[in-house]
Scaffold this motif. Structure first.
Motif: not given
Length: 263
Positions: A2, A5, A71, A110, A113, A116-117, A127, A145
């Motif tokens: 992760k 951010i 993303i 949020k 993300f 994306n993870e 980020v 986020a």
């Protein structure tokens, strides 16, 4: 893994948010971190400052916020190794109205993300979110986020006055949306050591925020102001100027603080 951010926010305009996002991102990329600068300002200055012109912004942070793109689909590579940008669009200006009736409107970014993870999307270490100069739904999404908030503060007479509203918003977000949000730090910008007011403001801010204030101060520097018009961070435009050196020091301080959190 992760990413960390960091939202760069201050509801006051002209304090150096975008300049800090671009150059801090570049400095982190220069020391081998994989960095994404996420442009959440409808003006799109961070995108322009990293060389991404309006015509090439096919998928933007607006589509990501609306759930119309991932993303990974929205990311654009820059000419700088390890540095990516997720550009913005003028459509972001209408996000407040479009998301008004959406129940999870504060969590749109949020969730993007998290997706994306989970999907093994883009590998990112940091980020850096360039927030708009207002406390609207876009800024709330960024703070929800984010792991932390970095506050650029201009060395001027009213510097501290505008912070109270931002602090109220941070506390609101912590209380109801993101309990882990913390103040990463306060960075003093547009510092002029020939000006006694700059010194006084710096002393007042340090008295108020203590060790949250970075040792590094970003000086007033004409090369920093010129760089965006060339579509380049100042570190690329003029590596040896005072502004570039300051952002390199700031990145070093930030990495040190991040390591202390992990330790």
């Amino acid at each position: 893994m992760k990413p960390r951010i960091i939202a760069i926010a201050n509801q006051k305009g002209g304090v150096g948010k975008t300049t800090t996002a671009i150059n801090l991102g570049t400095a982190l990329a220069a020391i081998g971190q994989k960095v994404l600068v996420l442009d959440m300002d409808a003006q799109g200055n961070a995108s322009t400052g990293l060389g991404v012109d309006t015509s090439s912004r096919k998928v933007t942070s607006y589509e990501v916020m609306m759930g119309e793109a991932t993303i990974k689909e929205a990311i654009t590579k820059t000419k700088i190794p390890n540095l990516m940008v997720l550009p913005s669009s003028v459509d972001l200006a209408g996000a407040e109205i479009e998301l008004a009736s959406v129940s999870n409107r504060a969590f749109r970014l949020k969730e993007a993300f998290v997706r994306n993870e989970q999907s093994g999307g883009v590998d990112i270490d940091y980020v850096i979110i360039d927030c708009p100069p207002s406390l609207n739904v876009v800024t709330i999404n960024a703070l929800t986020a984010a792991d932390s908030i970095l506050v650029p503060l201009q060395c001027e007479f009213f510097a501290l006055e505008g912070l109270s509203q931002l602090m109220r918003t941070v506390n609101l977000v912590k209380g109801s949306l993101n309990p882990d949000l913390e103040i990463q730090g306060v960075v003093l910008t547009m510092y002029d050591n020939r000006n006694k007011l700059s010194e006084q403001v710096a002393a007042d801010v340090r008295g108020h925020f203590g060790d949250k204030v970075y040792t590094t101060m970003i000086p007033r520097n004409v090369r920093v102001s010129e760089a965006p018009s060339h579509g380049k961070p100042v570190l690329i435009y003029d590596y040896n100027c005072q502004g570039s050196r300051a952002y390199i020091r700031l990145a070093g301080e930030l990495i040190q603080r991040e390591r202390l959190k992990v330790a």
